[in-house]
Structure formats: C-alpha cells, structure tokens
Design an enzyme around this catalytic site. Structure first.
Site, PDB file in Angstrom:
ATOM      1  N   HIS A 170      -0.230   4.613   0.490  1.00  0.00           N
ATOM      2  CA  HIS A 170      -0.861   5.886   0.629  1.00  0.00           C
ATOM      3  C   HIS A 170      -1.679   5.145   1.608  1.00  0.00           C
ATOM      4  CE1 HIS A 170      -3.872   2.892  -1.548  1.00  0.00           C
ATOM      5  NE2 HIS A 170      -5.436   4.152  -0.432  1.00  0.00           N
TER       6      HIS A 170
ATOM      7  N   LYS B 149       0.966  -1.453  -0.108  1.00  0.00           N
ATOM      8  CA  LYS B 149      -0.051   0.005  -0.291  1.00  0.00           C
ATOM      9  C   LYS B 149       1.322   1.118   0.574  1.00  0.00           C
ATOM     10  CE  LYS B 149      -3.486   2.172   2.948  1.00  0.00           C
ATOM     11  NZ  LYS B 149      -4.813   2.193   3.283  1.00  0.00           N
TER      12      LYS B 149
END
Length: 227
Positions: free
Chosen positions: A106, A104
């Site tokens: 963000h 991931k």
C-alpha cells in the site's frame, strides 16, 4: 597498514563491537572473538562508521558506481550512513537501496525495496557488516538482479573473519566471489586486527595478550581459510 584501517580497528574495540574472550557462534564454533555491528548506536559512531566504509569502498572500487545496496536489516543503516559519508568525503552522490523482509502492498512506495529504485544500467555496491557463511547473498543477489538489469560491482563488509565458509576451504568472501563473479572486500581482516592489537593498549588495557593471541592462532589452525 593504512591509517584509517588502524583507526577503524581501535574504533571497533572502543565501541564494544569487537570483543575477545570465549564465544559460541551461530555455526556452533567456539571463537575467541566476536563482532556485533548492532553495538554502533550513537550518532557519532554511525557517522564514523560511514566514513570508514566510504574510504574502503573508494580504495577498492573507486567512484564508478551508482547505488549502495544494504540487505535488511543491518545493511539498511550501513547503506544510509555510507551514502552520506561518500557525498561528504568525495563529493559524489550515490543512491541507497535496501530490501524489505516483507513487501509493502500500500502507499506510494509499494514493493519489496526501500530507498531508491534500481534501474537498468545501475552499478551496485553491496554493503554488509560481516559475512561468515555467505547465506545472506543467496537471498539478496537474486532480488537485486531480478529488480533491474544491474551490474553488481562488488561487496564490502567491515570485517573479514578469514575462516572457512560452507565449502570448507575458502573464506566466505572468496566463496561469494567465485559463486557470483563480483569482487569482495573488507575494511579490515582479522590478520590486520591481530597485528594491530597484539600487546597494544586501547582504552587503558592490552586488547590481545600473548595468551589470547595463542587462542586466535589455534582457532585459525582449525578454521582458517586455505590460501
């Protein structure tokens, strides 16, 4: 055989997780039995599953560990429900951690992991459903070791199929132990399953008949691990 092991074997059958018949495995082998941990779908099933894992971990590894690591995807719910059960049964808080298939990039939890971050000095128990070839450990162990200076205490799976792994002699759990140097264990193995269910009724039917027992024996003649 410990009572919880016998209960777990019957639980697998009742939950339609462990089936007997004629199956073609991913490896191409024709098997008289098949296990699909994805069939645990209800809250009560998952609660019981976590308890069986917690009892097996406690029996095999004691309390001296900090993190349960469940490889994505099936290992994620296993790590979560077992961490909950461990707290309930033994009063010990253990953290859960899992990897992401895609990191991931963000938000507050960027990176390649879910749950707790791994920290230097953590003692980790790996948790999976079933290991046939040990391939998942090839991907997972480097991720865990690369995240922090941790010690992997061991691996726990629900069922040891007791058939040869990639090396052609030992079962996958023994191959993993030899390759990575940490212990491996299962809640139950297929010898215990066969002993428990042969000519025994579960849910009003005999699960392993004499005919099916002969088919299982023949399968292990061909694919059973040595020693």
């Amino acid at each position: 055989m410990e009572a919880y092991k016998q209960e777990f074997i019957e639980f697998m059958v009742e939950s339609d997780v462990l089936k007997f018949g004629d199956f073609t495995l991913k490896s191409g082998r024709k098997s008289p039995f098949f296990m699909n941990a994805g069939a645990y779908v209800t809250g009560s099933q998952l609660m019981r599953l976590g308890e069986y894992y917690a009892k097996a971990i406690h029996d095999n590894y004691g309390d001296d560990f900090d993190v349960l690591f469940g490889p994505a995807y099936k290992g994620i719910p296993l790590a979560v429900v077992t961490a909950v059960a461990y707290s309930t049964l033994y009063g010990k808080e253990v953290r859960y951690c899992s990897d992401r298939k895609e990191a991931k990039d963000h938000g507050a939890d960027v990176g390649g992991f879910l749950g707790s971050k791994l920290k230097d000095g953590d003692r980790v128990v790996m948790i999976e459903d079933v290991t046939t070839s040990g391939k998942s450990m090839e991907e997972t162990v480097p991720k865990v070791k690369g995240a922090a200076d941790v010690e992997i205490v061991g691996l726990i799976v629900s069922l040891n199929r007791m058939e040869v792994g990639k090396g052609g002699e030992k079962c996958a759990l023994d191959e993993i132990k030899d390759l990575y140097g940490f212990d491996t264990a299962a809640i139950v193995d297929m010898a215990e399953v066969t002993e428990c269910l042969h000519n025994k009724e579960v849910g009003g039917r005999v699960v392993i008949t004499d005919e099916l027992k002969a088919a299982i024996d023949a399968y292990y003649e061909q694919y059973g691990a040595k020693g």
